[in-house]
Scaffold this motif. Structure first.
Motif, PDB file in Angstrom:
ATOM      1  N   GLY A 289       5.679   5.593  -6.207  1.00  0.00           N
ATOM      2  CA  GLY A 289       4.559   5.614  -5.286  1.00  0.00           C
ATOM      3  C   GLY A 289       3.561   4.497  -5.562  1.00  0.00           C
ATOM      4  O   GLY A 289       3.048   3.855  -4.632  1.00  0.00           O
ATOM      5  N   PHE A 290       3.294   4.243  -6.828  1.00  0.00           N
ATOM      6  CA  PHE A 290       2.382   3.158  -7.197  1.00  0.00           C
ATOM      7  C   PHE A 290       2.909   1.826  -6.688  1.00  0.00           C
ATOM      8  O   PHE A 290       2.180   1.039  -6.071  1.00  0.00           O
ATOM      9  CB  PHE A 290       2.209   3.122  -8.720  1.00  0.00           C
ATOM     10  CG  PHE A 290       1.489   1.900  -9.212  1.00  0.00           C
ATOM     11  CD1 PHE A 290       0.125   1.768  -9.051  1.00  0.00           C
ATOM     12  CD2 PHE A 290       2.187   0.871  -9.836  1.00  0.00           C
ATOM     13  CE1 PHE A 290      -0.543   0.624  -9.493  1.00  0.00           C
ATOM     14  CE2 PHE A 290       1.539  -0.264 -10.281  1.00  0.00           C
ATOM     15  CZ  PHE A 290       0.171  -0.389 -10.110  1.00  0.00           C
ATOM     16  N   VAL A 295       2.828  -2.909  -3.017  1.00  0.00           N
ATOM     17  CA  VAL A 295       3.592  -3.777  -2.118  1.00  0.00           C
ATOM     18  C   VAL A 295       3.031  -3.726  -0.696  1.00  0.00           C
ATOM     19  O   VAL A 295       2.844  -4.761  -0.038  1.00  0.00           O
ATOM     20  CB  VAL A 295       5.084  -3.376  -2.116  1.00  0.00           C
ATOM     21  CG1 VAL A 295       5.823  -4.055  -0.970  1.00  0.00           C
ATOM     22  CG2 VAL A 295       5.726  -3.744  -3.441  1.00  0.00           C
ATOM     23  N   ALA A 296       2.723  -2.534  -0.202  1.00  0.00           N
ATOM     24  CA  ALA A 296       2.216  -2.394   1.165  1.00  0.00           C
ATOM     25  C   ALA A 296       0.864  -3.091   1.332  1.00  0.00           C
ATOM     26  O   ALA A 296       0.634  -3.800   2.324  1.00  0.00           O
ATOM     27  CB  ALA A 296       2.097  -0.912   1.520  1.00  0.00           C
ATOM     28  N   CYS A 353       1.613  10.599  -2.035  1.00  0.00           N
ATOM     29  CA  CYS A 353       0.195  10.745  -2.382  1.00  0.00           C
ATOM     30  C   CYS A 353      -0.307   9.554  -3.181  1.00  0.00           C
ATOM     31  O   CYS A 353      -1.353   8.967  -2.885  1.00  0.00           O
ATOM     32  CB  CYS A 353      -0.007  12.033  -3.171  1.00  0.00           C
ATOM     33  SG  CYS A 353       0.368  13.548  -2.262  1.00  0.00           S
ATOM     34  N   VAL A 354       0.429   9.170  -4.204  1.00  0.00           N
ATOM     35  CA  VAL A 354       0.015   8.037  -5.037  1.00  0.00           C
ATOM     36  C   VAL A 354       0.101   6.739  -4.244  1.00  0.00           C
ATOM     37  O   VAL A 354      -0.800   5.888  -4.305  1.00  0.00           O
ATOM     38  CB  VAL A 354       0.876   7.955  -6.311  1.00  0.00           C
ATOM     39  CG1 VAL A 354       0.574   6.674  -7.093  1.00  0.00           C
ATOM     40  CG2 VAL A 354       0.636   9.172  -7.196  1.00  0.00           C
ATOM     41  N   GLY A 355       1.170   6.576  -3.475  1.00  0.00           N
ATOM     42  CA  GLY A 355       1.338   5.356  -2.699  1.00  0.00           C
ATOM     43  C   GLY A 355       0.206   5.120  -1.721  1.00  0.00           C
ATOM     44  O   GLY A 355      -0.329   4.005  -1.627  1.00  0.00           O
ATOM     45  N   GLN A 356      -0.207   6.156  -1.007  1.00  0.00           N
ATOM     46  CA  GLN A 356      -1.287   6.006  -0.037  1.00  0.00           C
ATOM     47  C   GLN A 356      -2.609   5.705  -0.721  1.00  0.00           C
ATOM     48  O   GLN A 356      -3.387   4.860  -0.260  1.00  0.00           O
ATOM     49  CB  GLN A 356      -1.412   7.280   0.807  1.00  0.00           C
ATOM     50  CG  GLN A 356      -2.407   7.155   1.955  1.00  0.00           C
ATOM     51  CD  GLN A 356      -2.010   6.062   2.929  1.00  0.00           C
ATOM     52  OE1 GLN A 356      -0.929   6.096   3.505  1.00  0.00           O
ATOM     53  NE2 GLN A 356      -2.890   5.081   3.113  1.00  0.00           N
ATOM     54  N   ALA A 357      -2.892   6.382  -1.836  1.00  0.00           N
ATOM     55  CA  ALA A 357      -4.148   6.156  -2.547  1.00  0.00           C
ATOM     56  C   ALA A 357      -4.234   4.734  -3.088  1.00  0.00           C
ATOM     57  O   ALA A 357      -5.279   4.072  -2.996  1.00  0.00           O
ATOM     58  CB  ALA A 357      -4.282   7.169  -3.683  1.00  0.00           C
TER      59      ALA A 357
END
Length: 387
Positions: A289-290, A295-296, A353-357
């Motif tokens: 997720g991190f 990247v995004a 959750c982690v990716g979005q944050a």
């Protein structure tokens, strides 16, 4: 081979009872009979004391390597209950030190397991030639001694006590561990991690084995994961094109909280350390997720600023990792671990959750500080071109 040599029946099964099984196969309980096993013994004793601090019942934990080869673990909590009738939510002193725990199990987000064995101080007692316990509770000082897992004296009231707390000292059995010695550096590394990951935790570690060269460290880091990243980044003299980004966010979807800190520096190495409920992990959904979030955010910003042409592909995790130092820590109510050493986090909802944050926080930083953002993007682009 004769029938006598190949025969296997109940008469050939050896039944080991009590602590005899632990002493016969110590590696099954503490991992090894080398320095690694000794380190695990310290963790098994310190586990309870650390959680006393995190629960707000104690202020600090003190660990001392004594001149005679022992280890003293002390806390200033309320003191281990003397017997199991006190209703303190745990075993009494003698039960704590003479029974094996079933295993580490699954603890909540606010509890720490120092390592993966989770067999408890009773196993440490069994593998020690001697153990002493002092409990300062409700104004009374209690003392009891043990030998190789068995109480050698009755629990005795020896006087009044100033303050409260528990002190457990043990001397590993040389018949089991031979000439192996505790590694101060190995202990410091793990306790330092815990202090970084739990901002209210204070641990002192002292080595008195050499009178001419005593060592002592005080481990407390109010900045949490931000301090952790700064510590990791301190190992390089390369300048950092950005400040450390650090945030904490609770997300009910993953039934827990995340604490993330990261920054890029002008060096090729990548350092991403991850933890779940303060356990070191080798990967898992929090790490994926991190990386998704970084990247995004970086790709979106680079395209908005024209730093990537329409023909250029999106950045990938290898490209954005150049020079990245990060700590990704999640604390979950119900963590799910996989892998042979339970070192991989498997909770699927954690990734999103982690990716979005991370995407939100990094995207905001890139827009608020365009000069440093350009330096970060340029470093990533130059790394891609070199490859």
């Amino acid at each position: 081979m004769s029938e006598e040599n190949t025969r296997y029946d109940a008469s050939q099964i050896q039944a080991l009872e009590g602590w005899e099984a632990v002493r016969k196969r110590p590696g099954m309980y503490v991992g090894s009979t080398s320095e690694r096993g000794l380190r695990q013994m310290v963790f098994e004793v310190a586990d309870r004391a650390v959680n006393e601090v995190l629960a707000g019942r104690a202020a600090s934990v003190d660990i001392t390597l004594t001149p005679d080869g022992g280890v003293c673990v002390a806390d200033d909590g309320p003191g281990v209950p003397i017997d199991e009738t006190e209703g303190a939510g745990g075993p009494g002193l003698e039960a704590l030190l003479t029974r094996i725990q079933v295993g580490a199990g699954t603890r909540g987000r606010y509890d720490v397991t120092l390592d993966f064995c989770g067999v408890g101080p009773g196993v440490v007692n069994a593998l020690s030639r001697r153990m002493t316990a002092e409990v300062r509770r409700e104004g009374v000082l209690w003392v009891q001694e043990y030998a190789r897992g068995v109480a050698a004296t009755l629990l005795t009231k020896v006087g009044t006590a100033t303050g409260s707390g528990t002190t457990i000292t043990f001397w590993p059995d040389a018949d089991i561990f031979g000439s192996a010695e505790f590694s101060f550096d190995g202990l410091e590394e793990r306790f330092r991690e815990l202090a970084f990951l739990n901002q209210g935790l204070e641990i002192s570690l002292t080595d008195l084995r050499r009178s001419d060269e005593p060592r002592s460290v005080q481990l407390r880091f109010p900045g949490g994961t931000r301090d952790f990243v700064d510590f990791l980044g301190g190992h390089t003299a390369a300048p950092a094109p950005m400040d450390t980004i650090a945030f904490e966010r609770e997300d009910p979807r993953m039934e827990g909280v995340m604490e993330v800190a990261f920054r890029w520096c002008s060096c090729p190495e990548k350092r991403v350390q991850s933890f779940a409920n303060s356990r070191p992990t080798v990967g898992g959904t929090h790490v994926v997720g991190f990386r998704d979030g970084v990247v995004a955010a970086v790709t979106a910003y680079a395209r908005e600023q024209g730093l990537l042409t329409p023909m250029d592909p999106d950045f990938d995790t290898d490209r954005i990792g150049a020079g990245l130092t990060a700590v990704v820590s999640v604390k979950l109510d119900r963590p799910k671990f996989g892998g042979s050493m339970r070192g991989v986090l498997g909770n699927s909802e954690v990734r999103e959750c982690v990716g979005q944050a991370v995407q939100d926080h990094l995207g905001r930083w890139l827009k608020e500080d365009p000069e440093r953002a350009a330096a970060v993007i340029d470093q990533i682009v130059q790394s891609a071109r070199r490859d």
